[in-house]
Design a protein around this motif. Sequence first.
Motif, mmCIF file in Angstrom:
data_model
loop_
_atom_site.group_PDB
_atom_site.id
_atom_site.type_symbol
_atom_site.label_atom_id
_atom_site.label_comp_id
_atom_site.label_asym_id
_atom_site.label_seq_id
_atom_site.Cartn_x
_atom_site.Cartn_y
_atom_site.Cartn_z
ATOM 1 N N ALA A 58 3.833 -1.731 -2.206
ATOM 2 C CA ALA A 58 4.884 -0.731 -1.982
ATOM 3 C C ALA A 58 4.272 0.653 -1.802
ATOM 4 N N GLU A 59 3.335 0.988 -2.673
ATOM 5 C CA GLU A 59 2.632 2.271 -2.543
ATOM 6 C C GLU A 59 1.884 2.352 -1.232
ATOM 7 N N GLN A 60 1.237 1.245 -0.852
ATOM 8 C CA GLN A 60 0.440 1.230 0.372
ATOM 9 C C GLN A 60 1.317 1.489 1.588
ATOM 10 N N MET A 61 2.521 0.944 1.587
ATOM 11 C CA MET A 61 3.446 1.155 2.704
ATOM 12 C C MET A 61 3.844 2.624 2.807
ATOM 13 N N ILE A 62 4.098 3.249 1.667
ATOM 14 C CA ILE A 62 4.448 4.677 1.655
ATOM 15 C C ILE A 62 3.285 5.502 2.184
ATOM 16 N N TYR A 63 2.098 5.213 1.669
ATOM 17 C CA TYR A 63 0.911 5.998 2.027
ATOM 18 C C TYR A 63 0.609 5.881 3.518
ATOM 19 N N GLU A 64 0.627 4.686 4.037
ATOM 20 C CA GLU A 64 0.288 4.475 5.445
ATOM 21 C C GLU A 64 1.317 5.120 6.366
ATOM 22 N N LEU A 65 2.585 5.049 5.989
ATOM 23 C CA LEU A 65 3.642 5.660 6.804
ATOM 24 C C LEU A 65 3.426 7.165 6.928
ATOM 25 N N PHE A 66 3.230 7.822 5.788
ATOM 26 C CA PHE A 66 3.138 9.275 5.808
ATOM 27 C C PHE A 66 1.754 9.769 6.236
ATOM 28 N N LEU A 67 0.725 8.965 6.045
ATOM 29 C CA LEU A 67 -0.594 9.338 6.556
ATOM 30 C C LEU A 67 -0.576 9.361 8.083
ATOM 31 N N ASP A 68 0.036 8.360 8.670
ATOM 32 C CA ASP A 68 0.133 8.295 10.131
ATOM 33 C C ASP A 68 0.939 9.482 10.669
ATOM 34 N N ARG A 69 2.046 9.797 10.008
ATOM 35 C CA ARG A 69 2.866 10.913 10.470
ATOM 36 C C ARG A 69 2.146 12.243 10.277
ATOM 37 N N PHE A 70 1.383 12.358 9.186
ATOM 38 C CA PHE A 70 0.618 13.577 8.930
ATOM 39 C C PHE A 70 -0.333 13.880 10.079
ATOM 40 N N TRP A 71 -1.072 12.883 10.537
ATOM 41 C CA TRP A 71 -2.030 13.115 11.619
ATOM 42 C C TRP A 71 -1.326 13.389 12.942
ATOM 43 N N MET A 129 11.251 -2.180 0.530
ATOM 44 C CA MET A 129 10.564 -0.959 0.926
ATOM 45 C C MET A 129 10.746 -0.659 2.405
ATOM 46 N N SER A 130 10.733 -1.675 3.234
ATOM 47 C CA SER A 130 10.916 -1.461 4.678
ATOM 48 C C SER A 130 12.258 -0.795 4.957
ATOM 49 N N ILE A 186 -10.239 -5.608 -5.588
ATOM 50 C CA ILE A 186 -9.652 -4.708 -4.596
ATOM 51 C C ILE A 186 -8.486 -5.379 -3.880
ATOM 52 N N LYS A 187 -8.666 -6.652 -3.508
ATOM 53 C CA LYS A 187 -7.592 -7.384 -2.839
ATOM 54 C C LYS A 187 -6.366 -7.510 -3.742
ATOM 55 N N LEU A 188 -6.609 -7.837 -5.018
ATOM 56 C CA LEU A 188 -5.505 -7.998 -5.949
ATOM 57 C C LEU A 188 -4.810 -6.665 -6.203
ATOM 58 N N LEU A 189 -5.595 -5.616 -6.307
ATOM 59 C CA LEU A 189 -5.024 -4.295 -6.531
ATOM 60 C C LEU A 189 -4.135 -3.885 -5.357
ATOM 61 N N LYS A 190 -4.613 -4.100 -4.146
ATOM 62 C CA LYS A 190 -3.820 -3.739 -2.974
ATOM 63 C C LYS A 190 -2.559 -4.597 -2.863
ATOM 64 N N PRO A 221 3.410 0.820 -13.790
ATOM 65 C CA PRO A 221 4.816 1.216 -13.622
ATOM 66 C C PRO A 221 5.010 2.672 -13.226
ATOM 67 N N LEU A 222 3.976 3.508 -13.321
ATOM 68 C CA LEU A 222 4.101 4.924 -12.967
ATOM 69 C C LEU A 222 3.380 5.180 -11.652
ATOM 70 N N ASN A 223 3.886 4.587 -10.593
ATOM 71 C CA ASN A 223 3.211 4.698 -9.297
ATOM 72 C C ASN A 223 3.996 5.583 -8.342
ATOM 73 N N GLN A 224 3.458 5.761 -7.149
ATOM 74 C CA GLN A 224 4.067 6.690 -6.203
ATOM 75 C C GLN A 224 5.391 6.188 -5.642
ATOM 76 N N ALA A 225 5.588 4.875 -5.631
ATOM 77 C CA ALA A 225 6.879 4.363 -5.188
ATOM 78 C C ALA A 225 7.979 4.788 -6.156
ATOM 79 N N VAL A 226 7.665 4.811 -7.452
ATOM 80 C CA VAL A 226 8.622 5.308 -8.448
ATOM 81 C C VAL A 226 8.939 6.768 -8.167
ATOM 82 N N ASP A 227 7.908 7.552 -7.846
ATOM 83 C CA ASP A 227 8.131 8.974 -7.543
ATOM 84 C C ASP A 227 9.091 9.154 -6.374
ATOM 85 N N PHE A 228 9.075 8.206 -5.439
ATOM 86 C CA PHE A 228 9.976 8.293 -4.290
ATOM 87 C C PHE A 228 11.326 7.637 -4.569
ATOM 88 N N GLY A 229 11.568 7.289 -5.839
ATOM 89 C CA GLY A 229 12.890 6.819 -6.236
ATOM 90 C C GLY A 229 13.081 5.321 -6.222
#
Length: 285
Positions: free
Chosen positions: A187-200, A119-120, A178-182, A100-108
């Motif tokens: 939701a976290e994965q979507m946030i990470y991939e979005l901002f990782l792509d923009r970062f590069w 999330m989309s 790993i599959k179950l964790l992902k 319950p304390l994941n990065q999606a929570v940090d983003f509101g």
Amino acid sequence: MFHVIGRDYSQTIPAPRGQHYDILCNHVVYNREQFKNWFDPDTKYIAIVRDPVDRFLSAAYYYGVLSKNKVNEHGIETESLQLENYLLERARNGSNTADPLNQAVDFGVHPRNQTKSFMSNYLDIIKDDFSLVLIMEYFDESLVLMRRLFCWELQDIIYLKLNINKRHLSLTLTEDSIKLLKYLQSAEQMIYELFLDRFWQQMLHEGPGVFDEVQHLKNVLSRISRYCYLGVFSSDLVVETSEWNNIFSISADDCRMMMSPEIAMNKELIARQWQKYYKSLKKKI
């Protein structure tokens, strides 16, 4: 009180009379509406994200989900088995998240809303709110990008590594885990991939010279780390002028400040803020 979505913000330390907040730099749940009430429209927002799998494994140790000495009726339970059982239980309970304390929570985003459809839509709304989202795995690169974005000096982004937990790096996960964790962290994965792509995209936009600056920063940080941790302060450490910085020095006091534990630093800053506020009440406006 910034950790909880929907918390009453009325207990926030008031700004000194006749002044306003210029910066908020701490753990915080992103609250778009509340921040707009506090800060000017041209305020710049920065965040940081971390690979969701790596973040979860680190958090699992930190919060005690995994333990080297956990015992069940069959004897000592391996950490990999503990993790597998934990994830299966979360999935059986219909949870949208691995924790319950994941990065999606940090983003509101409340855990109950951490679905792909929500999330989309949500990311389409907030993605342009952030001038820069740093990437934990590329921390030095992120700092250089931030320095350039805000026209800071190199000495504004120096740091020492503290509070490092490497226990999770030795954990071996099964492919199914790993599959179950992902899946649970979609939701976290979507946030990470979005901002990782923009970062590069932002990094490449800076041109090849940005990577030379990153290497220079790493070299400077290595020198500062040796100086501070060696603890022989007969004189200040001088960082000579380069293409990316003017000459500056590091003192013993600088080292002590950078090595201060987070909680102690927070308490000091909170005390200073209250002092500023009470002092302002004595002034005539």
